[in-house]
Design an enzyme around this catalytic site. Structure first.
Site, PDB file in Angstrom:
ATOM      1  N   ASP A  94       0.862  -1.186   0.000  1.00  0.00           N
ATOM      2  CA  ASP A  94       0.000   0.000   0.000  1.00  0.00           C
ATOM      3  C   ASP A  94       0.898   1.235   0.000  1.00  0.00           C
ATOM      4  O   ASP A  94       1.641   1.457   0.955  1.00  0.00           O
ATOM      5  CB  ASP A  94      -0.902   0.019   1.237  1.00  0.00           C
ATOM      6  CG  ASP A  94      -2.018  -1.024   1.176  1.00  0.00           C
ATOM      7  OD1 ASP A  94      -1.892  -1.986   0.401  1.00  0.00           O
ATOM      8  OD2 ASP A  94      -3.001  -0.868   1.929  1.00  0.00           O
ATOM      9  N   LYS A 156      -7.098   3.181  -2.942  1.00  0.00           N
ATOM     10  CA  LYS A 156      -7.459   3.134  -1.516  1.00  0.00           C
ATOM     11  C   LYS A 156      -7.802   4.539  -1.039  1.00  0.00           C
ATOM     12  O   LYS A 156      -7.119   5.514  -1.379  1.00  0.00           O
ATOM     13  CB  LYS A 156      -6.283   2.558  -0.727  1.00  0.00           C
ATOM     14  CG  LYS A 156      -6.490   2.457   0.774  1.00  0.00           C
ATOM     15  CD  LYS A 156      -5.253   1.826   1.422  1.00  0.00           C
ATOM     16  CE  LYS A 156      -5.325   1.883   2.937  1.00  0.00           C
ATOM     17  NZ  LYS A 156      -4.098   1.324   3.559  1.00  0.00           N
ATOM     18  N   LYS A 185     -10.273  -0.055  -2.009  1.00  0.00           N
ATOM     19  CA  LYS A 185     -10.092  -0.332  -0.591  1.00  0.00           C
ATOM     20  C   LYS A 185     -10.427   0.923   0.209  1.00  0.00           C
ATOM     21  O   LYS A 185     -10.042   2.033  -0.172  1.00  0.00           O
ATOM     22  CB  LYS A 185      -8.648  -0.763  -0.307  1.00  0.00           C
ATOM     23  CG  LYS A 185      -8.348  -0.984   1.183  1.00  0.00           C
ATOM     24  CD  LYS A 185      -6.913  -1.474   1.385  1.00  0.00           C
ATOM     25  CE  LYS A 185      -6.545  -1.549   2.872  1.00  0.00           C
ATOM     26  NZ  LYS A 185      -5.180  -2.065   3.088  1.00  0.00           N
TER      27      LYS A 185
END
Length: 233
Positions: A94, A156, A185
């Protein structure tokens, strides 16, 4: 149709990515991830190797972060961090985009920043953290499009460090932007089963959630099914 507890755990990246995380919390998150079968577990970079050792021989994936939490590291720093994460066994990365560059209109820099990390850890999936709390709707859409073009596997919503939580409306904006080109996400403020399921209905397919909130959501799901929830020691 409501999600079952077995479906929910495969949507949650359980995380301990705060400033004040202790060794004990890293141990707790590993134990909980294994016990409840969360899909992935994340810690801050200095704890990631330790977390990986604790998750060894379990089905839980190890996740790593790059450019966290500000996104203002240089491209080279993010690439080096992402490569380190891969070297210690991370199965997903991430990374935080450069929010300031995006807001300055330097889409070329933002694209290169993301793409270099994607290329550095290929074929490991990269989730691009947009920090939507700081962005306008138009900037969220631009960031999503840039990330998709750079080859990410997920966009995300945020790191969870911003004061503003992730919202269902933000997920809808992201979904409209990316369609089926990549996955979404959410992270930050997902603290109830109702919110998780509403975001899921809006198109979100992964959730970054701290341990306490993740267990609370899971307990809600067990109770809805009329099943006893065994608390972790």
């Amino acid at each position: 149709m409501p999600l079952s507890h077995t479906e929910i755990v495969r949507l949650i990246d359980v995380s301990c990515v705060r400033t004040d995380v202790t060794y004990r919390e890293v141990e707790q998150i590993a134990a909980a991830a294994i016990k409840y079968n969360f899909i992935c577990a994340f810690a801050m970079p200095c704890y990631t190797e330790k977390l990986g050792e604790l998750l060894k021989d379990s089905p839980v994936m190890l996740g790593g972060v790059a450019g966290f939490p500000s996104g203002a590291d240089t491209v080279a720093q993010k690439v080096d961090c992402a490569r380190y994460m891969k070297s210690v066994g991370c199965k997903e990365i991430d990374m935080v985009i450069n929010v300031g560059a995006l807001q300055s209109g330097d889409d070329v820099y933002v694209h290169n920043d993301i793409k270099k990390v994607v290329e550095a850890v290929y074929p490991i999936p990269v989730k691009s953290i947009l920090e939507c709390a700081y962005l306008s709707d138009e900037e969220i859409i631009r960031a999503c499009n840039i990330a998709v073009e750079a080859g990410v596997s997920f966009v995300k919503s945020g790191t969870g460090w911003a004061a503003k939580p992730a919202t269902v409306e933000t997920i809808k904006i992201m979904k409209n932007a990316v369609g089926d080109k990549t996955s979404i996400k959410a992270a930050g403020g997902v603290r109830s089963l109702a919110v998780l399921e509403e975001m899921y209905a809006a198109g979100c397919r992964r959730f970054g959630i701290g341990l306490r909130s993740a267990l609370g959501i899971l307990k809600e799901a067990y109770q809805r099914e009329g099943k006893p929830f065994e608390e972790i020691n």
